[in-house]
Design an enzyme around this catalytic site. Sequence first.
Site, PDB file in Angstrom:
ATOM      1  N   THR A 368      13.733 -13.557  23.136  1.00 50.51           N
ATOM      2  CA  THR A 368      12.506 -13.293  23.217  1.00 50.51           C
ATOM      3  C   THR A 368      12.292 -11.401  22.567  1.00 50.51           C
ATOM      4  OG1 THR A 368      11.100 -14.879  24.408  1.00 50.51           O
ATOM      5  CG2 THR A 368       9.634 -12.804  22.948  1.00 50.51           C
ATOM      6  N   THR A 386      10.868 -16.091  19.425  1.00 45.54           N
ATOM      7  CA  THR A 386      12.756 -15.852  20.631  1.00 45.54           C
ATOM      8  C   THR A 386      13.191 -17.028  20.059  1.00 45.54           C
ATOM      9  OG1 THR A 386      12.176 -16.011  22.968  1.00 45.54           O
ATOM     10  CG2 THR A 386      10.493 -17.108  21.585  1.00 45.54           C
ATOM     11  N   ASN A 388      13.679 -18.281  23.161  1.00 43.41           N
ATOM     12  CA  ASN A 388      13.986 -18.503  24.822  1.00 43.41           C
ATOM     13  C   ASN A 388      14.869 -17.387  25.286  1.00 43.41           C
ATOM     14  OD1 ASN A 388      12.447 -19.130  27.023  1.00 43.41           O
ATOM     15  ND2 ASN A 388      14.100 -21.313  27.374  1.00 43.41           N
ATOM     16  N   ASP A 410      11.107 -24.691  28.125  1.00 44.54           N
ATOM     17  CA  ASP A 410       9.665 -24.256  27.872  1.00 44.54           C
ATOM     18  C   ASP A 410       8.418 -25.341  28.580  1.00 44.54           C
ATOM     19  OD1 ASP A 410      10.115 -21.547  28.278  1.00 44.54           O
ATOM     20  OD2 ASP A 410       9.015 -21.081  25.719  1.00 44.54           O
ATOM     21  N   SER A 439       4.149 -21.140  25.589  1.00 43.36           N
ATOM     22  CA  SER A 439       4.370 -20.082  25.593  1.00 43.36           C
ATOM     23  C   SER A 439       3.354 -19.696  26.068  1.00 43.36           C
ATOM     24  CB  SER A 439       4.698 -20.108  23.810  1.00 43.36           C
ATOM     25  OG  SER A 439       5.086 -18.302  23.899  1.00 43.36           O
ATOM     26  N   SER A 440       4.579 -17.699  26.872  1.00 42.14           N
ATOM     27  CA  SER A 440       3.307 -16.378  27.169  1.00 42.14           C
ATOM     28  C   SER A 440       3.898 -15.568  26.379  1.00 42.14           C
ATOM     29  CB  SER A 440       4.656 -16.472  28.456  1.00 42.14           C
ATOM     30  OG  SER A 440       4.337 -17.268  29.490  1.00 42.14           O
ATOM     31  N   GLY A 461       9.307 -13.226  29.364  1.00 46.17           N
ATOM     32  CA  GLY A 461       9.026 -14.713  30.167  1.00 46.17           C
ATOM     33  C   GLY A 461       7.336 -14.672  29.903  1.00 46.17           C
TER      34      GLY A 461
END
Length: 555
Positions: A368, A386, A388, A410, A439-440, A461
């Site tokens: 990301t 991203t 990931n 995810d 997602s974060s 993350g």
Amino acid sequence: MSRRRFYFPLLCLCALPVAARHPVRERNAMVVAQEPHATDIGVAVLKSGGNAVDAAVAVAFALAVTHPAAGNLGGGGFLLVRTAKGETAFFDFRERAPGKATRDMYLDAAGKLTRDSLVGWRAAGVPGTVHGLETAHKRFGGKPWAGLVEPAIQLARGFPVSYALAESLKNSAKLLSRFPESNRIFLRNGHPYEKDETLAQPELARTLERIAQHGAREFYEGETARKLAQAMQAGGGLITLEDLKDYRTVVRKPLTGSYHGYDVISAPPPSSGGVGLLQMMGMLEDSGYQKHGAGSAAAIHYVAEVMRRSYADRSEHLADPDFFKVPLSGLLSKQYLARQRAGIQPDRASTSDEVRPGKPSPEESTETTHFSIVDQQGNAAALTYTINGGYGNGVTVPGLGFLLNNEMDDFAAKPGEPNLFSLVQGEANAIQPNKRPLSSMTPTILLKDGKLFLVLGAPGGSRIITGVLQVILNVTDFGMNAQEAIDAARFHHQWLPDKLSLERGFSPDTIALLKARGHAVDTISGVALVEAIMAEKGWLAGGTDRRGHGKAEGF
Ligand code: DON
């Protein structure tokens, strides 16, 4: 465990010794990104009269070339825009599960998780980046599209490798060498790039040329789409031509709230970022935690307990809102957050066994990278995107020159089992065709007295949300400037695993006090990489994270 150990070095969150730095201060405009070529391109677009969204498009395409661990065409992300007039929009170009995805696609015959959600063709969700950038450009852009892709094309024809990129590629050799095209392009078939050598990516240059000429349609329906779908089939992946053709960016209403007098504008689901941020702020507001002082054991303890509670909720109540009814107003209600706060004891850590996901009222109505940009008019763009893990699923699509994501990880590939970021997630986030994984990513904007104040976001993350939170708290509650707020040592708690993770930089006394409260403490290399711009007293102050290799520049 082995899943995590294999991947974490790829995230490039290496902590460096703290050296006091000032933010970069300019009067008119500012770009803060994680790679200097990309920052320079953003500044050039702004200087030539482009606005923040024009610059965001150009920076995103540039990062897809110069920062291949995270910058991408083969992934997805979120762009938060606030115009100088106060209009806001959230572009959700998160990857979607392919139409043929199934709930248990990553379990073997014995019901055990395989590594397929992380490595190789089957790990990829349908990419959203090119669609998202075009959608944002159509709505807010001012400069012609092709000119914004052009600088990335030039870079793809060849650019000097930085020390950071050379190291990053070497550190990811184990993943990249598994796939012939990645091995050839990024590792020169076993002769890794050194600093200042030229990395040329002619296939990527040609893909970008087609995108420049024909727009996103080319990526989703044209030659690129056909080549990608064919390669997918040959490699055993699931993404089809129909998946690509059907991909849509969703323009959502950003999530809004307030904290200590600031207006907060942030990421709605399928990000857990905005909900997490506002939940944690809601529990902190009125708690008086800040009277203990920045970096004190008492303040860290309190914030960690707030994090624990919010991440417990994340595990159960958050997912793609187009597939799962997220109890948004319940999760953010003042009463609910006050109830959650009441369980926090000032001198003793809870255990994550006793803190379960809360019971909010049901909804009534229903590696990301991040960069921040403010233009001359005061328009702001915060973009996090991203593939990931660092270098995604490791696969470079033959003939197209870009890496694919492993965003399928995810999802809760097996509800109740930890993913790459040790996040334990539930049924709400189980795999379904065309669903977006939770997602974060947390692109966020703060206003002070109705005026633009802070633009920020981060990779990292599950640590993105806590990283962004702490930078905001350092500014709003502890009076730090943008650079100090980013450089201060950070900590992280995500409910499970039940431990308080600290970056280096906290004193042994502080750590002893945290242990005495009952926290299981460990040391980690970094909590997110925050890139922020703060507007203050007629200046724009750009802060770039000492944990990375980014650049803030303006004029
Ligand atoms: O969307 C998410 O939450 C993750 N895919 C973000 C991954 C990430 O930040 C990796 N970088 N350090």
